[in-house]
Design a protein around this motif. Sequence first.
Motif, mmCIF file in Angstrom:
data_model
loop_
_atom_site.group_PDB
_atom_site.id
_atom_site.type_symbol
_atom_site.label_atom_id
_atom_site.label_comp_id
_atom_site.label_asym_id
_atom_site.label_seq_id
_atom_site.Cartn_x
_atom_site.Cartn_y
_atom_site.Cartn_z
ATOM 1 N N UNK A 1 1.006 -1.019 0.056
ATOM 2 C CA UNK A 1 -0.092 0.420 -0.104
ATOM 3 C C UNK A 1 1.029 1.375 -0.057
ATOM 4 N N UNK A 2 0.836 1.984 -1.119
ATOM 5 C CA UNK A 2 2.218 2.488 -1.441
ATOM 6 C C UNK A 2 1.635 3.975 -2.455
ATOM 7 N N UNK A 3 2.132 4.642 -2.425
ATOM 8 C CA UNK A 3 1.779 5.891 -3.672
ATOM 9 C C UNK A 3 2.007 5.295 -5.026
ATOM 10 N N UNK A 4 0.645 5.742 -5.529
ATOM 11 C CA UNK A 4 0.941 5.265 -7.099
ATOM 12 C C UNK A 4 2.786 5.806 -7.966
ATOM 13 N N UNK A 5 2.864 5.114 -8.449
ATOM 14 C CA UNK A 5 4.514 5.657 -8.958
ATOM 15 C C UNK A 5 4.360 5.129 -10.576
ATOM 16 N N UNK A 6 5.008 5.411 -11.223
ATOM 17 C CA UNK A 6 5.801 5.224 -12.571
ATOM 18 C C UNK A 6 6.540 4.305 -12.532
ATOM 19 N N UNK A 7 7.181 2.762 -12.892
ATOM 20 C CA UNK A 7 8.045 1.918 -12.655
ATOM 21 C C UNK A 7 9.701 2.529 -13.622
ATOM 22 N N UNK A 8 9.153 3.462 -14.058
ATOM 23 C CA UNK A 8 10.371 4.279 -14.810
ATOM 24 C C UNK A 8 11.416 5.583 -13.854
ATOM 25 N N UNK A 9 10.524 5.052 -12.974
ATOM 26 C CA UNK A 9 10.805 6.296 -11.805
ATOM 27 C C UNK A 9 12.506 6.122 -11.295
ATOM 28 N N UNK A 10 13.489 7.340 -10.573
ATOM 29 C CA UNK A 10 14.530 6.703 -10.554
ATOM 30 C C UNK A 10 14.924 6.355 -8.913
ATOM 31 N N UNK A 11 13.692 6.608 -8.170
ATOM 32 C CA UNK A 11 13.129 6.232 -7.410
ATOM 33 C C UNK A 11 13.009 4.656 -6.769
ATOM 34 N N UNK A 12 11.844 4.158 -8.264
ATOM 35 C CA UNK A 12 11.396 2.439 -8.027
ATOM 36 C C UNK A 12 12.659 2.250 -9.076
ATOM 37 N N UNK A 13 13.604 2.135 -9.907
ATOM 38 C CA UNK A 13 15.095 1.892 -10.195
ATOM 39 C C UNK A 13 15.640 1.670 -9.243
ATOM 40 N N UNK A 14 15.655 2.114 -8.429
ATOM 41 C CA UNK A 14 16.477 2.383 -6.753
ATOM 42 C C UNK A 14 16.017 1.191 -6.131
ATOM 43 N N UNK A 15 15.174 1.051 -6.055
ATOM 44 C CA UNK A 15 13.958 -0.393 -5.328
ATOM 45 C C UNK A 15 14.256 -1.660 -6.018
ATOM 46 N N UNK A 16 14.661 -1.861 -7.173
ATOM 47 C CA UNK A 16 14.515 -2.597 -8.009
ATOM 48 C C UNK A 16 16.561 -3.051 -7.536
ATOM 49 N N UNK A 17 17.154 -2.196 -7.506
ATOM 50 C CA UNK A 17 19.309 -2.322 -7.501
ATOM 51 C C UNK A 17 18.874 -2.890 -6.334
ATOM 52 N N UNK A 18 17.996 -2.356 -5.132
ATOM 53 C CA UNK A 18 18.112 -3.042 -3.942
ATOM 54 C C UNK A 18 17.955 -5.013 -3.592
ATOM 55 N N UNK A 19 16.760 -5.038 -4.169
ATOM 56 C CA UNK A 19 15.544 -5.898 -4.160
ATOM 57 C C UNK A 19 17.104 -7.038 -5.025
ATOM 58 N N UNK A 20 17.323 -6.710 -6.570
ATOM 59 C CA UNK A 20 18.744 -6.961 -6.805
ATOM 60 C C UNK A 20 20.093 -8.129 -6.151
ATOM 61 N N UNK A 21 19.890 -6.801 -5.567
ATOM 62 C CA UNK A 21 21.469 -7.477 -4.858
ATOM 63 C C UNK A 21 21.396 -7.575 -3.362
ATOM 64 N N UNK A 22 20.231 -7.511 -2.935
ATOM 65 C CA UNK A 22 19.716 -8.615 -1.183
ATOM 66 C C UNK A 22 19.952 -9.982 -2.041
ATOM 67 N N UNK A 23 19.432 -10.108 -2.702
ATOM 68 C CA UNK A 23 18.836 -11.669 -3.464
ATOM 69 C C UNK A 23 20.011 -12.188 -3.445
ATOM 70 N N UNK A 24 21.084 -11.881 -4.825
ATOM 71 C CA UNK A 24 21.759 -11.778 -4.524
ATOM 72 C C UNK A 24 23.433 -12.363 -3.356
ATOM 73 N N UNK A 25 22.890 -11.327 -2.500
ATOM 74 C CA UNK A 25 24.396 -11.704 -1.135
ATOM 75 C C UNK A 25 23.448 -12.677 -0.077
#
Length: 490
Positions: free
Chosen positions: A147-171
């Motif tokens: 439950x978050x505010x609507x966001x376009x997935x092309x925004x930098x903020x959401x890209x940072x969220x996916x970067x976090x997910x990708x890095x931590x899943x790897x670790x």
Amino acid sequence: DVILASKLNGAGDEVYIEADENNNLKNMSKQKEELNSISAELVGLTKLSYATFQRLCDEANTLFQFNQTIDYEYGLVKISEKANVYVHKLDNLAWCEVDDEDHWARATTIVYPIIKAREGIPHTVKRNILLNPGPATTTDTVKYAQIVEDICPREKEFGETMEFISAELTKFVGNPEKYTTVLFGGSGTAAVESILSSVIDNGTVVIINNGPYGERMCKIAEIYGLNYLEYKSSAEQAIDMNDLEIFIKKISTNVSYLALVHCETSTGLLNDIEQIGKLCAVKNIEMIVDAMSSYAAVPIDMQKMNISYLAASANKNLQGMAGVSFVIANKARLEKTEQIKPRNLYLHLYDQYRYFQMNKQMRFTPPVQTMYALKQAIIETQWEGIEKRYERYSKSWTTLTDGITRLGLTYLVPETHHSKIITSIIEPSHKKYNFDIMHDFFYKQGFTIYPGKIDKLETFRIANIGDITYREIERFLHLLEQYLNGLKGE
């Protein structure tokens, strides 16, 4: 007189607590070897009556007379010899001590986000106990993370969220310098299909089939016209390593890849990927692992186990929501697949990897809200720890298997090579038994169970993953006993 305690958090500089059978303090030390057993970790908050506080002061004054100094933990242990000091343990307490930069990093990236997530829950969601092998029961904090505010997935903020997910899943399974996580919107099968369709060139792949999910790999290979050979093994017993090696030796063409399922979701069989990885290393074979039902529970080290590609998803042991799957790949191996002609568009692994490296975005629209839930699930997995999570699962599994044995039922896979994650149970032989009726009986009580998936064997499956403990398994067993007793009465 109460000491606040928690489960062991593994942050370093812990004060360990030994308590008696009544949860009263017996001993406390930073040195594990000074304790007979470890019950909990000291948080650092203590409530004492005035009389007990006076005893603590008297103990300190006595030692001061001999020019000795004490810490208050030692003083509490001394006074506990004469007065009970209760150890109040909260397993799910989000807290940390901050003494250095490592502690501070853990506080800001794991502990504080959990505290904030818990504070943001407006009310508790009805709790269903999912004993199916995924999606698993989730925490309220994972549910509400969506439950978050609507966001376009092309925004930098959401890209940072996916970067976090990708890095931590790897670790969780490898060094991010050598491995990378490629995200896809889709079920776990999407990740498996992405690997098989994207990384295998004209070489031969051996696919180990010891259950329906190994068989699914064979179907994918057949559809894409891959040069594959099926190695069939028992759905209940460990793979015969000598026989597998002989099978590979007899293949006239050069075997370049070997694919298998780590934990076979249909039975709970846990394949020994470390031994198979050693065989692959000797023969210069790239190993592909479907770790859907093992990732984030059974400890995995991709480098040690010689895994080139691993497929998993968000909705099983990570305890996230369905809709995100991912491939964790050896970077050097993945880079070499650039020259392989694509067999599909959406699931092409290299293109998805390269696009994310360049743009920090998926090529196609991701499941946005599900990603936020996955981020929260990752933080909670870091907080609990994979080994601790597997200990919790294992305790639930032991409770389950002891219980069904007591009730006269049996399970397929023996303990020696059982994953302790999902269990295939032989159905009751009573003429009135019907799985659908039993399913509905449990469903009305808030429990979901799952049918079997082994041909010619009448089984049902119980998973002990997700945000549950052995207590929920005990409740399930109590209901199962009621159901079975009802059959006897008919």
